[in-house]
Design a protein around this motif. Sequence first.
Motif, PDB file in Angstrom:
ATOM      1  N   ALA A   1       0.831  -1.191   0.000  1.00  0.00           N
ATOM      2  CA  ALA A   1       0.000   0.000   0.000  1.00  0.00           C
ATOM      3  C   ALA A   1       0.871   1.248   0.000  1.00  0.00           C
ATOM      4  CB  ALA A   1      -0.910  -0.026   1.225  1.00  0.00           C
ATOM      5  N   PRO A   2       0.408   2.335  -0.658  1.00  0.00           N
ATOM      6  CA  PRO A   2       1.193   3.580  -0.655  1.00  0.00           C
ATOM      7  C   PRO A   2       1.489   4.091   0.750  1.00  0.00           C
ATOM      8  CG  PRO A   2      -0.539   3.680  -2.300  1.00  0.00           C
ATOM      9  CD  PRO A   2      -0.786   2.421  -1.518  1.00  0.00           C
ATOM     10  N   SER A   3       0.547   3.908   1.671  1.00  0.00           N
ATOM     11  CA  SER A   3       0.772   4.375   3.038  1.00  0.00           C
ATOM     12  C   SER A   3       1.930   3.645   3.699  1.00  0.00           C
ATOM     13  CB  SER A   3      -0.504   4.195   3.869  1.00  0.00           C
ATOM     14  OG  SER A   3      -0.898   2.826   3.901  1.00  0.00           O
TER      15      SER A   3
ATOM     16  N   SER B   1       4.630   2.533   2.117  1.00  0.00           N
ATOM     17  CA  SER B   1       5.849   3.119   1.563  1.00  0.00           C
ATOM     18  C   SER B   1       6.127   4.490   2.157  1.00  0.00           C
ATOM     19  CB  SER B   1       5.733   3.214   0.038  1.00  0.00           C
ATOM     20  OG  SER B   1       5.769   1.927  -0.551  1.00  0.00           O
ATOM     21  N   VAL B   2       5.077   5.264   2.441  1.00  0.00           N
ATOM     22  CA  VAL B   2       5.264   6.556   3.099  1.00  0.00           C
ATOM     23  C   VAL B   2       5.855   6.355   4.492  1.00  0.00           C
ATOM     24  CG1 VAL B   2       4.088   8.579   4.040  1.00  0.00           C
ATOM     25  CG2 VAL B   2       3.461   7.714   1.785  1.00  0.00           C
ATOM     26  N   GLY B   3       5.329   5.373   5.224  1.00  0.00           N
ATOM     27  CA  GLY B   3       5.872   5.067   6.542  1.00  0.00           C
ATOM     28  C   GLY B   3       7.327   4.643   6.482  1.00  0.00           C
TER      29      GLY B   3
END
Length: 204
Positions: free
Chosen positions: A25-27, A29-31
Amino acid sequence: MTGAPTPTTDTARATSSTAVQHDGAPSVSVGLLILRLALGITFVMHGWRKFSEWGLGGTAQSVDGMDIPAPEASAVFTAVVELAGGIALILGSLTRITGVLLALAMAGVLVLVHAPAGFFASDGGIELVMVLGAGVLALAFTGPGRYAVARALPSRGGAQAWARCPNGPMTGAVTSDAPPLTRPRYKRGVAMDHAPLGARRRYA
């Protein structure tokens, strides 16, 4: 044949599956990006300090005072790994290898220097090095995520897929020179080589 998989369908399905497996999930990768930046900046600051402020000689003397074996080699290893490893974490390059090396460095410092002082960092304990070591070890398992320099560099397989798909691998548009899907050819029940799908099975 009706329902037979086509190269376009198989390529798109394989590409989509690989993207989901590696990116998540993109979230997520942001984390991972936030974690990499925080850890990377911390290690860069500590590593640069060993070179610019203390020097390798002063770092070696400090390491020797902590009763760490091979103080000169340990000082060089720690300074280089912290500085170069911190930069690698920020960029998201060689993240897994960097995570392992930094985790080993933190484990050595934790056991040899900070463990006798207890837990809290204010008392010289293991608190800070444990958090840093756990963070880089986690990155060694997860990888850098999608927001990383490594993701912009095509792997060997990715480059081949791109070359075979003029509009990019995500389109699934395979050129005519792509090799056909194959199935094993058998000789007395033993797989020999591969023949194109649709070809008549031959037996010796």
